[in-house]
Design a protein around this motif. Structure first.
Motif, mmCIF file in Angstrom:
data_model
loop_
_atom_site.group_PDB
_atom_site.id
_atom_site.type_symbol
_atom_site.label_atom_id
_atom_site.label_comp_id
_atom_site.label_asym_id
_atom_site.label_seq_id
_atom_site.Cartn_x
_atom_site.Cartn_y
_atom_site.Cartn_z
ATOM 1 N N LEU A 71 0.860 -1.194 0.000
ATOM 2 C CA LEU A 71 0.000 0.000 0.000
ATOM 3 C C LEU A 71 0.891 1.238 0.000
ATOM 4 C CD1 LEU A 71 -2.641 -1.114 2.681
ATOM 5 C CD2 LEU A 71 -2.959 -1.032 0.187
ATOM 6 N N PRO A 72 1.419 1.612 -1.161
ATOM 7 C CA PRO A 72 2.417 2.686 -1.218
ATOM 8 C C PRO A 72 1.895 4.055 -0.794
ATOM 9 C CG PRO A 72 1.704 2.055 -3.425
ATOM 10 C CD PRO A 72 1.135 1.041 -2.493
ATOM 11 N N ASP A 73 0.570 4.252 -0.751
ATOM 12 C CA ASP A 73 0.015 5.542 -0.356
ATOM 13 C C ASP A 73 -0.575 5.518 1.052
ATOM 14 O OD1 ASP A 73 0.656 6.963 -2.677
ATOM 15 O OD2 ASP A 73 -1.103 6.177 -3.733
ATOM 16 N N CYS A 74 -0.190 4.521 1.857
ATOM 17 C CA CYS A 74 -0.625 4.415 3.248
ATOM 18 C C CYS A 74 0.590 4.116 4.123
ATOM 19 C CB CYS A 74 -1.671 3.305 3.421
ATOM 20 S SG CYS A 74 -3.185 3.560 2.479
ATOM 21 N N PHE A 75 0.582 4.660 5.344
ATOM 22 C CA PHE A 75 1.723 4.493 6.233
ATOM 23 C C PHE A 75 1.218 4.087 7.612
ATOM 24 C CE2 PHE A 75 2.683 7.494 2.901
ATOM 25 C CZ PHE A 75 3.841 6.936 2.352
ATOM 26 N N ARG A 76 1.639 2.904 8.037
ATOM 27 C CA ARG A 76 1.135 2.315 9.274
ATOM 28 C C ARG A 76 1.641 3.096 10.493
ATOM 29 N NH1 ARG A 76 -1.172 -2.334 9.683
ATOM 30 N NH2 ARG A 76 -0.278 -3.013 7.690
ATOM 31 N N TRP A 77 0.716 3.432 11.370
ATOM 32 C CA TRP A 77 1.041 4.184 12.580
ATOM 33 C C TRP A 77 1.639 3.261 13.641
ATOM 34 C CZ3 TRP A 77 1.983 8.659 14.679
ATOM 35 C CH2 TRP A 77 1.840 8.850 16.058
ATOM 36 N N ILE A 78 2.822 3.597 14.152
ATOM 37 C CA ILE A 78 3.454 2.820 15.215
ATOM 38 C C ILE A 78 3.916 3.733 16.350
ATOM 39 C CG2 ILE A 78 4.222 0.954 13.695
ATOM 40 C CD1 ILE A 78 7.000 2.251 13.683
ATOM 41 N N GLY A 79 3.548 5.015 16.272
ATOM 42 C CA GLY A 79 4.002 5.981 17.258
ATOM 43 C C GLY A 79 3.127 6.018 18.503
ATOM 44 N N ASP A 80 3.457 6.933 19.384
ATOM 45 C CA ASP A 80 2.722 7.140 20.627
ATOM 46 C C ASP A 80 1.933 8.436 20.508
ATOM 47 O OD1 ASP A 80 1.743 7.549 23.147
ATOM 48 O OD2 ASP A 80 3.677 7.400 24.177
ATOM 49 N N PRO A 81 0.601 8.375 20.493
ATOM 50 C CA PRO A 81 -0.195 9.597 20.329
ATOM 51 C C PRO A 81 0.010 10.603 21.459
ATOM 52 C CG PRO A 81 -1.591 7.734 20.921
ATOM 53 C CD PRO A 81 -0.256 7.181 20.610
ATOM 54 N N GLU A 82 0.433 10.144 22.606
ATOM 55 C CA GLU A 82 0.629 11.038 23.742
ATOM 56 C C GLU A 82 1.853 11.935 23.554
ATOM 57 O OE1 GLU A 82 -1.441 11.420 26.235
ATOM 58 O OE2 GLU A 82 -2.788 9.907 25.375
ATOM 59 N N THR A 83 2.839 11.458 22.831
ATOM 60 C CA THR A 83 4.076 12.235 22.656
ATOM 61 C C THR A 83 4.262 12.728 21.220
ATOM 62 O OG1 THR A 83 5.339 10.202 22.206
ATOM 63 C CG2 THR A 83 5.205 10.944 24.510
ATOM 64 N N PHE A 84 3.311 12.436 20.346
ATOM 65 C CA PHE A 84 3.436 12.814 18.940
ATOM 66 C C PHE A 84 3.372 14.336 18.811
ATOM 67 C CE2 PHE A 84 1.317 13.176 14.612
ATOM 68 C CZ PHE A 84 2.499 12.982 13.919
ATOM 69 N N ASP A 85 4.417 14.933 18.249
ATOM 70 C CA ASP A 85 4.527 16.383 18.096
ATOM 71 C C ASP A 85 4.336 16.754 16.627
ATOM 72 O OD1 ASP A 85 5.044 19.061 18.258
ATOM 73 O OD2 ASP A 85 7.171 18.856 18.764
ATOM 74 N N ALA A 129 -2.056 16.089 10.634
ATOM 75 C CA ALA A 129 -1.674 14.703 10.911
ATOM 76 C C ALA A 129 -2.615 14.137 11.962
ATOM 77 C CB ALA A 129 -0.235 14.630 11.388
ATOM 78 N N MET A 130 -3.226 12.985 11.677
ATOM 79 C CA MET A 130 -4.233 12.409 12.567
ATOM 80 C C MET A 130 -3.937 10.925 12.809
ATOM 81 S SD MET A 130 -8.359 12.307 12.003
ATOM 82 C CE MET A 130 -9.491 12.007 13.355
ATOM 83 N N PRO A 131 -3.375 10.596 13.970
ATOM 84 C CA PRO A 131 -3.168 9.182 14.295
ATOM 85 C C PRO A 131 -4.499 8.481 14.529
ATOM 86 C CG PRO A 131 -1.781 10.615 15.651
ATOM 87 C CD PRO A 131 -2.787 11.482 14.972
ATOM 88 N N THR A 235 -13.725 16.019 10.522
ATOM 89 C CA THR A 235 -13.260 14.827 9.837
ATOM 90 C C THR A 235 -14.015 13.626 10.398
ATOM 91 O OG1 THR A 235 -11.492 14.321 11.418
ATOM 92 C CG2 THR A 235 -10.938 15.767 9.577
ATOM 93 N N THR A 236 -14.039 12.568 9.630
ATOM 94 C CA THR A 236 -14.517 11.314 10.198
ATOM 95 C C THR A 236 -13.444 10.803 11.149
ATOM 96 O OG1 THR A 236 -13.526 9.962 8.436
ATOM 97 C CG2 THR A 236 -15.772 10.784 8.074
ATOM 98 N N LEU A 237 -13.812 9.876 12.017
ATOM 99 C CA LEU A 237 -12.819 9.283 12.904
ATOM 100 C C LEU A 237 -11.828 8.443 12.094
ATOM 101 C CD1 LEU A 237 -15.011 8.125 15.918
ATOM 102 C CD2 LEU A 237 -13.441 10.063 15.832
ATOM 103 N N ASN A 238 -10.604 8.415 12.557
ATOM 104 C CA ASN A 238 -9.595 7.558 11.930
ATOM 105 C C ASN A 238 -9.612 6.216 12.661
ATOM 106 O OD1 ASN A 238 -7.449 6.343 10.707
ATOM 107 N ND2 ASN A 238 -5.923 7.881 11.290
ATOM 108 N N ASP A 239 -10.360 5.270 12.102
ATOM 109 C CA ASP A 239 -10.503 3.948 12.719
ATOM 110 C C ASP A 239 -9.516 2.929 12.171
ATOM 111 O OD1 ASP A 239 -12.606 4.715 14.345
ATOM 112 O OD2 ASP A 239 -14.109 4.296 12.818
ATOM 113 N N GLY A 240 -8.715 3.349 11.179
ATOM 114 C CA GLY A 240 -7.807 2.390 10.544
ATOM 115 C C GLY A 240 -6.457 2.339 11.238
ATOM 116 N N PRO A 241 -5.527 1.595 10.668
ATOM 117 C CA PRO A 241 -4.201 1.450 11.277
ATOM 118 C C PRO A 241 -3.179 2.474 10.770
ATOM 119 C CG PRO A 241 -4.427 -0.118 9.501
ATOM 120 C CD PRO A 241 -5.732 0.633 9.561
#
Length: 405
Positions: A71-85, A129-131, A235-241
């Motif tokens: 999926l070259p136009d998607c990037f899997r989230w592996i970060g921490d939303p609490e510290t994401f700047d 940017a929306m995790p 925005t709609t909720l981001n329910d994906g990965p």
């Protein structure tokens, strides 16, 4: 479109209307009625992918996302939303957007086709940017209050740099809500309407009033949504990965004067602003008339005659925008032993020609032109061009009372 089961917040009840397909031109009257338009493949997808490249590289290096080969136009989230700047990455996408979309005029040309009006870009690019799991916010924008004219003459341009489905945090618009009144000001506000607005005197419409208006559509890389700043959006909720990544640009109708908060975009296709013409004209006389150039800065000289003061950062920005157009260039003088004596900017031959033409003609009767009238007469004389056209009574807006002044 069916609402996604178990979701809360914004629930689109239908597809976002007023789509403008590739090769088509938008209807300005329809945009005015609906307050928005969807431009399919409005920007070249390869250009959008190129401008996101340094952003993705930084996100991967910081351990926020992983590249998904299939999926070259998607990037899997592996970060921490609490510290994401998010602020850490805004300058990255701002530079690439400016270089690849704004500077060449690509953005303005694409917007004009969909909006139906000639735009002028504001000097701003915002990263959204929306995790997964991030909250949504329902609001109207307020940045247009810093400009000239009303919200109908300003424009938000929201485009994803990742592929977005309905459950990936895609933009949602309350269609037609620019014509829906806010709640009474007496009702306590749960939170400010928008962070850009220092003082708020009203609340957005009640959720029950907005519920049937919500619309959204899947967006691919290259698609964009154009909408009035005063239309209610979220925005709609981001329910994906995946991490949702989008960029926001601001623009205004070119027929409306450009306010100082708009800044000076690098778009080489826009008309020069008042301060740019002034700087260009002064630099055009500087190399051959140093005394006259110095005189221009005296209280009774050119700057004093304007009756206004430009912020230092706006004047400094002018040297960048004029340089990008090839109208000015840096110059250094050297002593006999080749050591540097002076470094300064001077107008190029094309810059001097442009300044001569502009200073010797009255192209319109806007407020900015009227403020520059006396300055034009002085600079036309310094540039040794005929300023008679400035005093031609047959020109619109230049009656005898104007010439008498």
């Amino acid at each position: 479109m069916k609402p996604v089961a178990g979701r809360s917040g914004v629930e689109p009840t239908g597809e976002l209307p007023n789509e403008v397909a590739v090769g088509e031109r938008g209807d300005a009257d329809r945009f005015d009625r609906e307050g928005h338009a969807v431009g399919r493949q409005m920007f070249p997808p390869d250009v959008v992918r190129a401008l996101r490249a340094p952003l993705v590289e930084a996100l991967v290096a910081d351990g926020q996302v992983q590249v998904v080969d299939e999926l070259p136009d998607c990037f899997r989230w592996i970060g921490d939303p609490e510290t994401f700047d998010r602020d850490r990455y805004r300058s990255v996408v701002g530079r690439s957007t400016d270089e690849l979309l704004v500077r060449s005029g690509t953005a303005a040309a694409a917007i004009e086709k969909v909006w139906g009006r000639r735009p002028v870009m504001w000097d701003r690019a915002v990263l959204f940017a929306m995790p997964p799991g991030d909250p949504t916010r329902v609001h109207r924008d307020g940045w247009q209050m810093m400009g000239v004219g009303g919200p109908q003459e300003h424009l938000n341009v929201w485009f994803p740099v990742t592929r977005l489905g309905l459950g990936d945090g895609v933009l949602a618009v309350a269609a037609g809500s620019h014509g829906v009144a806010d709640q009474e000001a007496a009702i306590a506000m749960p939170h400010p309407v928008h962070l850009d607005v220092e003082a708020n005197t009203s609340n957005r419409p009640l959720p029950d009033r907005l519920a049937p208006l919500w619309r959204a559509a899947p967006l691919d890389v290259g698609d964009a949504v154009l909408f009035r700043p005063d239309i209610v959006h979220s925005t709609t909720l981001n329910d994906g990965p995946f991490l949702r990544l989008a960029v926001g640009l601001g623009a205004q109708d070119a027929a409306v004067p450009l306010a100082r908060p708009a800044g000076l975009s690098s778009d080489v296709t826009r008309d020069l602003a008042e301060v740019e013409w002034l700087v260009l004209a002064l630099l055009s006389v500087q190399p051959t008339s140093p005394w006259l150039a110095r005189y221009a800065f005296y209280p009774r000289g050119v700057i004093g005659r304007l009756g206004i003061e430009y912020p230092d950062e706006l004047v400094e920005r002018t040297f960048s925008t004029l340089g990008l157009r090839g109208l000015i260039e840096p110059h250094t003088t050297y002593s006999d032993d080749q050591s540097s004596i002076h470094r300064y900017f001077q107008a190029t031959p094309s810059g001097r020609c442009a300044a001569s033409r502009r200073m010797a003609t009255r192209e319109s009767t806007t407020a900015a032109d009227r403020r520059l009238f006396a300055v034009q007469a002085v600079l036309a004389d310094w540039l040794r061009v005929d300023s008679a056209e400035l005093f031609n009574e047959s020109r619109p807006g230049l009656g005898p009372e104007r010439n008498a002044s």
